[in-house]
Design a protein around this motif. Structure first.
Motif, PDB file in Angstrom:
ATOM      1  N   GLU A   1      -2.943 -30.841 -37.083  1.00 24.28           N
ATOM      2  CA  GLU A   1      -2.708 -30.853 -35.449  1.00 24.28           C
ATOM      3  C   GLU A   1      -4.067 -31.148 -34.603  1.00 24.28           C
ATOM      4  N   GLN A   2      -5.090 -30.444 -35.123  1.00 19.01           N
ATOM      5  CA  GLN A   2      -6.297 -30.811 -34.190  1.00 19.01           C
ATOM      6  C   GLN A   2      -6.694 -32.149 -34.140  1.00 19.01           C
ATOM      7  N   LEU A   3      -6.413 -32.821 -35.360  1.00 19.57           N
ATOM      8  CA  LEU A   3      -6.790 -34.355 -35.352  1.00 19.57           C
ATOM      9  C   LEU A   3      -5.703 -35.072 -34.622  1.00 19.57           C
ATOM     10  N   SER A   4      -4.473 -34.704 -34.396  1.00 19.09           N
ATOM     11  CA  SER A   4      -3.385 -35.285 -33.528  1.00 19.09           C
ATOM     12  C   SER A   4      -3.754 -35.023 -32.118  1.00 19.09           C
ATOM     13  N   GLN A   5      -4.179 -33.875 -31.627  1.00 16.57           N
ATOM     14  CA  GLN A   5      -4.588 -33.479 -30.306  1.00 16.57           C
ATOM     15  C   GLN A   5      -5.814 -34.313 -29.931  1.00 16.57           C
ATOM     16  N   SER A   6      -6.758 -34.525 -30.825  1.00 17.06           N
ATOM     17  CA  SER A   6      -8.024 -35.237 -30.711  1.00 17.06           C
ATOM     18  C   SER A   6      -7.611 -36.777 -30.107  1.00 17.06           C
ATOM     19  N   ALA A   7      -6.534 -37.126 -31.005  1.00 21.85           N
ATOM     20  CA  ALA A   7      -6.319 -38.702 -30.913  1.00 21.85           C
ATOM     21  C   ALA A   7      -5.442 -38.807 -29.603  1.00 21.85           C
ATOM     22  N   SER A   8      -4.728 -37.902 -29.374  1.00 22.98           N
ATOM     23  CA  SER A   8      -3.984 -37.951 -27.986  1.00 22.98           C
ATOM     24  C   SER A   8      -4.931 -38.150 -26.803  1.00 22.98           C
ATOM     25  N   MET A   9      -5.832 -37.396 -26.777  1.00 25.46           N
ATOM     26  CA  MET A   9      -7.115 -37.138 -25.633  1.00 25.46           C
ATOM     27  C   MET A   9      -7.680 -38.308 -25.733  1.00 25.46           C
ATOM     28  N   THR A  10      -8.185 -38.855 -27.032  1.00 24.62           N
ATOM     29  CA  THR A  10      -8.964 -40.093 -26.945  1.00 24.62           C
ATOM     30  C   THR A  10      -8.284 -41.273 -26.076  1.00 24.62           C
ATOM     31  N   ALA A  11      -6.878 -41.368 -26.575  1.00 22.73           N
ATOM     32  CA  ALA A  11      -5.947 -42.359 -26.105  1.00 22.73           C
ATOM     33  C   ALA A  11      -5.868 -42.230 -24.667  1.00 22.73           C
ATOM     34  N   LEU A  12      -5.598 -40.995 -24.039  1.00 17.95           N
ATOM     35  CA  LEU A  12      -5.453 -40.667 -22.782  1.00 17.95           C
ATOM     36  C   LEU A  12      -6.667 -41.050 -22.028  1.00 17.95           C
ATOM     37  N   ILE A  13      -8.009 -40.752 -22.393  1.00 19.45           N
ATOM     38  CA  ILE A  13      -9.237 -41.210 -21.742  1.00 19.45           C
ATOM     39  C   ILE A  13      -9.192 -42.611 -21.812  1.00 19.45           C
ATOM     40  N   SER A  14      -8.793 -43.216 -22.826  1.00 19.03           N
ATOM     41  CA  SER A  14      -9.106 -44.869 -23.024  1.00 19.03           C
ATOM     42  C   SER A  14      -8.155 -45.297 -21.698  1.00 19.03           C
ATOM     43  N   MET A  15      -6.826 -44.773 -21.793  1.00 19.93           N
ATOM     44  CA  MET A  15      -5.866 -45.412 -20.712  1.00 19.93           C
ATOM     45  C   MET A  15      -6.608 -45.119 -19.277  1.00 19.93           C
ATOM     46  N   ILE A  16      -7.146 -44.188 -18.988  1.00 20.79           N
ATOM     47  CA  ILE A  16      -7.742 -43.599 -17.831  1.00 20.79           C
ATOM     48  C   ILE A  16      -8.831 -44.656 -17.395  1.00 20.79           C
ATOM     49  N   VAL A  17      -9.550 -44.762 -18.212  1.00 19.01           N
ATOM     50  CA  VAL A  17     -10.918 -45.694 -18.045  1.00 19.01           C
ATOM     51  C   VAL A  17     -10.404 -47.041 -17.672  1.00 19.01           C
ATOM     52  N   SER A  18      -9.436 -47.376 -18.570  1.00 16.71           N
ATOM     53  CA  SER A  18      -8.842 -49.009 -18.228  1.00 16.71           C
ATOM     54  C   SER A  18      -8.434 -49.118 -17.012  1.00 16.71           C
ATOM     55  N   LEU A  19      -7.584 -48.240 -16.670  1.00 22.38           N
ATOM     56  CA  LEU A  19      -6.870 -48.237 -15.354  1.00 22.38           C
ATOM     57  C   LEU A  19      -7.929 -48.156 -14.226  1.00 22.38           C
ATOM     58  N   ILE A  20      -8.919 -47.261 -14.215  1.00 24.43           N
ATOM     59  CA  ILE A  20      -9.978 -47.514 -13.266  1.00 24.43           C
ATOM     60  C   ILE A  20     -10.606 -48.479 -13.115  1.00 24.43           C
ATOM     61  N   CYS A  21     -11.285 -49.251 -14.322  1.00 25.99           N
ATOM     62  CA  CYS A  21     -11.812 -50.395 -14.510  1.00 25.99           C
ATOM     63  C   CYS A  21     -11.083 -51.628 -13.757  1.00 25.99           C
ATOM     64  N   ILE A  22      -9.558 -51.477 -14.044  1.00 24.39           N
ATOM     65  CA  ILE A  22      -8.894 -52.571 -13.346  1.00 24.39           C
ATOM     66  C   ILE A  22      -8.772 -52.502 -11.919  1.00 24.39           C
ATOM     67  N   ALA A  23      -8.666 -51.179 -11.518  1.00 23.21           N
ATOM     68  CA  ALA A  23      -8.766 -51.160  -9.862  1.00 23.21           C
ATOM     69  C   ALA A  23     -10.010 -51.662  -9.592  1.00 23.21           C
ATOM     70  N   LEU A  24     -11.200 -51.037 -10.141  1.00 22.20           N
ATOM     71  CA  LEU A  24     -12.457 -51.564  -9.526  1.00 22.20           C
ATOM     72  C   LEU A  24     -12.667 -53.102  -9.411  1.00 22.20           C
ATOM     73  N   ALA A  25     -11.936 -53.656 -10.559  1.00 22.09           N
ATOM     74  CA  ALA A  25     -12.043 -55.087 -10.697  1.00 22.09           C
ATOM     75  C   ALA A  25     -11.470 -55.745  -9.677  1.00 22.09           C
ATOM     76  N   TRP A  26     -10.269 -55.350  -9.155  1.00 19.91           N
ATOM     77  CA  TRP A  26      -9.307 -55.799  -8.016  1.00 19.91           C
ATOM     78  C   TRP A  26      -9.977 -55.575  -6.831  1.00 19.91           C
ATOM     79  N   TRP A  27     -10.546 -54.564  -6.588  1.00 12.58           N
ATOM     80  CA  TRP A  27     -11.344 -53.985  -5.396  1.00 12.58           C
ATOM     81  C   TRP A  27     -12.556 -55.178  -5.181  1.00 12.58           C
ATOM     82  N   ALA A  28     -13.176 -55.310  -6.555  1.00  7.15           N
ATOM     83  CA  ALA A  28     -14.381 -56.287  -6.332  1.00  7.15           C
ATOM     84  C   ALA A  28     -14.027 -57.605  -6.086  1.00  7.15           C
TER      85      ALA A  28
END
Length: 83
Positions: free
Chosen positions: A9-36
């Motif tokens: 269960e802890q590994l599953s939660q850790s993987a979910s958190m890692t996936a969520l952080i990766s998605m957020i970082v990707s979306l922020i970088c895409i938005a910054l690239a759009w702005w730039a």
């Protein structure tokens, strides 16, 4: 619950958190690239930069650039955690 179930269960939660952080970082970088890319003069390369094809190309460039930057950032974070 036994120890194996808790660990799974802890590994599953850790993987979910890692996936969520990766998605957020990707979306922020895409938005910054759009702005730039807003400052890029696409009218030198494209006949109608304000048209739908020009906007779509702009979006694709932002996705490509944002994905490259986010991949670097996520790799850098991973490398720093290994130290």
């Amino acid at each position: 619950m036994n120890g194996k179930q808790q660990l799974a269960e802890q590994l599953s939660q850790s993987a979910s958190m890692t996936a969520l952080i990766s998605m957020i970082v990707s979306l922020i970088c895409i938005a910054l690239a759009w702005w730039a890319l807003q400052s890029l003069k696409l009218d030198l390369l494209i006949r109608q930069p304000k048209g739908p094809q020009g906007r779509l190309l702009h979006l694709f460039l932002a996705i490509i650039l944002g994905q490259l930057v986010s991949g670097f950032l996520l790799s850098y974070i991973s490398w720093s955690q290994m130290l």
